[in-house]
Design an enzyme around this catalytic site. Structure first.
Site, short mmCIF file in Angstrom:
data_model
loop_
_atom_site.label_atom_id
_atom_site.label_comp_id
_atom_site.label_asym_id
_atom_site.label_seq_id
_atom_site.Cartn_x
_atom_site.Cartn_y
_atom_site.Cartn_z
N ARG A 1 0.86 -1.18 0.00
CA ARG A 1 0.00 0.00 0.00
C ARG A 1 0.89 1.23 0.00
O ARG A 1 1.87 1.29 0.73
CB ARG A 1 -0.93 0.02 1.22
N SER B 1 -8.50 0.63 0.22
CA SER B 1 -9.53 0.65 1.24
C SER B 1 -9.98 2.08 1.54
O SER B 1 -10.44 2.78 0.65
CB SER B 1 -9.02 -0.07 2.50
N ASP C 1 -16.98 1.38 4.10
CA ASP C 1 -15.85 2.15 3.58
C ASP C 1 -15.74 1.84 2.07
O ASP C 1 -16.51 1.03 1.55
CB ASP C 1 -14.58 1.83 4.36
N ASP D 1 -14.04 0.07 -0.02
CA ASP D 1 -13.96 -1.29 -0.58
C ASP D 1 -14.93 -2.24 0.12
O ASP D 1 -14.91 -3.45 -0.13
CB ASP D 1 -12.53 -1.83 -0.57
N ASP E 1 -15.27 -3.48 3.08
CA ASP E 1 -14.92 -4.51 4.06
C ASP E 1 -15.15 -4.03 5.50
O ASP E 1 -15.10 -4.83 6.43
CB ASP E 1 -13.50 -5.05 3.85
N ARG E 2 -15.41 -2.73 5.67
CA ARG E 2 -15.73 -2.22 7.01
C ARG E 2 -17.17 -1.72 7.07
O ARG E 2 -17.76 -1.37 6.05
CB ARG E 2 -14.78 -1.06 7.38
N THR F 1 -3.22 -7.78 16.50
CA THR F 1 -4.05 -6.90 15.68
C THR F 1 -3.97 -7.32 14.21
O THR F 1 -2.95 -7.82 13.73
CB THR F 1 -3.59 -5.43 15.79
N GLU G 1 -12.61 -6.57 14.96
CA GLU G 1 -11.56 -5.71 15.50
C GLU G 1 -12.14 -4.31 15.67
O GLU G 1 -13.07 -3.92 14.97
CB GLU G 1 -10.32 -5.70 14.60
N LYS H 1 -12.79 -9.63 6.96
CA LYS H 1 -13.85 -8.70 7.38
C LYS H 1 -14.76 -8.40 6.19
O LYS H 1 -14.31 -8.29 5.06
CB LYS H 1 -13.27 -7.43 7.99
#
Length: 568
Positions: free
Chosen positions: A49, A145, A301, A303, A305-306, A371, A395, A409
């Site tokens: 990234r 993301s 978000d 992409d 995934d959140r 994490t 998380e 996620k």
């Protein structure tokens, strides 16, 4: 001209970044050139990234091609069937994402590896789902993301459908270094098609994911969904089409989508930072919810995934739930509804310990990891048994997975599950706030906070000095136990030592004698120390909720202030 710069210019397939680099050379911009060529963008457990631009320390077509070649070489080494099984590739709505995905596909097909490539943008969880659905050797999502618009990324999944963990990250990184020193092949997606190695994933693929979620017993709880109203935003990302379809499939007819943020747009024109946790990012969806007097204001978000949610209060305002509050609510809800053998739930060391308390009260199995969602899912696969199947993990940074349809996620399944939770409560005349208070009254009021302390670049590791002289008290509270994850030891105040079953990591966790907790860990990407705080306030059914909240907040402020002062 420096040799590495001229070599880069000769290799770069993109006229845009070649021109960008040539301008830096012509302008003799030595500081910028030095920064871009000082190192290569590091490939780790989250893949790549970085900022898009020319040079090895940026995201660009050449870096993507070399990375794809490295991934292909590693797959051929460790997975004999990788060419046949293939790699699933999807991408988000950022300006370069489609091109980067096509470049990766071209390099892998050049190596004789089959590629399943999405015809259009894809939510990250859909690609993760596709890895197992298609029995692929690996998966790639080109996405940054919720990072700012100038970023992009290259996220890698293993054949089990989860994000890669060691040793795959370092193995792939080693092969990327080799690929970067070898001649670059000239190959295109069309060449891959002609070879019969490229399979396009069309709408049927997205429908498979949708069907899988619709068939999940965990998302089949329909309590008057038509009575619940919610606003939704995709935050200029790729989630809207599937989010709206899944909610409609589940019977939610009062869904109000934020039109200005519905379509994919990698410039994110209406938000300063496309992360639902950032101040102002939820403003438009909350305004949409307010316009319709909706109960929930929900967001994915970019992409998808959140998942984030603000809930209407008695006063008619909208208040964001923290990631830990959503995690506790979903964990409690799912444990109440799942089959008795589907009882394995987990979270990370920096997330609230409330889920553990909930799990224990329901005779469920709880686990904790470092994490990162890569640990939550990979560890779950190891830990589950016939009598203890995986149910839920989260998380605190708004990441949740409901069941094992996706081993990462998934903001889309979390959205449906939370809407169903809220609808069931509403059908019983209760609100999300009532349910949260009920959980607190049973287990205690848990509040969590995070603070970062900037460090001087090059300053000695803080963990070393804390280990040299371990604190016996923090903010006037006695330190009962220290978990030192670097040593994999749990050290009790009386000197007793136990081993901790977690991979070594430079993290210290202080369990205080009043039930509070402090977690200290250095950032992996910048010179700062991250501190996570938890305060637990006991609570009975008679206590005034607002008084307990106020007392807990004061205790949290005191803990943060005194702990931060002790580190200066």
């Amino acid at each position: 001209m420096q040799p590495e710069v001229s070599t880069w210019l000769a290799r770069d397939p993109d006229p845009v970044t070649r021109e960008e680099l040539q301008q830096l050379v012509d302008g003799n911009n030595q500081s910028e050139l030095a920064e871009r060529f000082a190192s290569r963008l590091a490939f780790g457990t989250a893949g790549l990234r970085g900022i898009v631009g020319a040079g090895p320390n940026r995201m660009n077509r050449l870096v993507i091609q070399e990375t794809a070649l490295g991934l292909g070489k590693y797959l051929q080494q460790v997975e004999p069937q990788s060419a046949l099984k293939g790699v699933v590739i999807g991408y988000d709505g950022r300006p370069d994402s489609r091109q980067f995905a096509h470049d990766a596909a071209a390099m892998l097909t050049f190596m004789g590896i089959k590629v399943y490539l999405t015809e259009k943008v894809a939510p990250t969880p859909v690609v993760a789902f596709g890895v197992r659905q298609l029995n692929a050797a690996a998966g790639v999502v080109v996405t940054a993301s919720h990072n700012p618009p100038e970023y992009n990324g290259f996220k890698v999944y293993w054949g089990n459908g989860a994000q890669i963990i060691p040793p795959h990250d370092s193995g792939i990184a080693g092969q990327i270094d080799i690929a970067a020193a070898e001649p670059l092949p000239h190959h295109s997606v069309e060449d891959g098609e002609r070879q019969g190695l490229l399979v396009w994933l069309n709408d049927d693929f997205y429908t498979e994911y949708r069907r899988a979620l619709n068939n999940s017993p965990l998302l089949a709880n329909q309590h008057q969904p038509e009575a619940l109203s919610l606003a939704y935003t995709a935050m200029h990302g790729v989630g809207a089409e599937l989010a709206e379809s899944l909610l409609a499939d589940a019977g939610f007819s009062k869904v109000y989508s934020v039109a200005a943020q519905r379509e994919p747009d990698g410039t994110f024109p209406t938000v300063n930072f496309p992360n639902p946790e950032e101040p102002g990012a939820m403003d438009l969806v909350i305004a949409e919810a307010d316009k319709h007097q909706a109960m929930l204001a929900c967001a994915n978000d970019p992409d998808a995934d959140r998942f984030a949610v603000a809930v209407r209060t008695e006063e008619g305002e909208y208040q964001m739930l923290t990631g830990d509050q959503v995690g506790a609510l979903l964990g409690h809800y799912l444990l109440t509804h799942a089959a008795p053998t589907q009882n394995l739930v987990g979270t990370t060391i920096v997330s609230s310990t409330l889920l553990k308390k909930i799990a224990e009260s329901m005779d469920a199995v709880f686990y904790q990891t470092l994490t990162g969602f890569k640990w939550l899912t990979n560890v779950a696969m190891e830990k589950q048994t016939a009598d203890s199947q995986f149910l839920f993990a989260y998380e605190e940074a708004l990441g949740y997975t409901v069941g094992n349809t996706v081993w990462d996620k998934d903001g889309l399944s979390a959205l449906v599950a939370f809407a169903q939770l809220a609808a069931e409560l509403a059908a019983k005349g209760k609100t999300v706030w009532d349910q949260l208070e009920s959980i607190y009254r049973e287990h205690g009021l848990y509040i969590n906070a995070q603070r970062s302390i900037a460090l001087q670049p090059g300053s000695p590791p803080v963990g070393d000095s804390l280990r040299a002289t371990p604190p016996t008290h923090i903010a006037g509270r006695g330190v009962a136990i220290i978990d030192d994850l670097k040593l994999s030891q749990r050290i009790h105040a009386d000197g007793q030592i136990e081993q901790i079953d977690l991979p070594p990591s430079d993290v210290l966790i202080y369990h205080l004698d009043d039930g509070s907790r402090v977690v200290v860990r250095p950032s992996g990407t910048e010179p700062k120390l991250k501190c996570y705080y938890e305060v637990v306030e006991a609570m009975s059914h008679e206590d005034c909720f607002s008084h307990v909240q106020q007392h807990a907040q004061q205790a949290m402020e005191d803990l943060i202030r005194k702990h931060q002062a002790s580190l200066e």
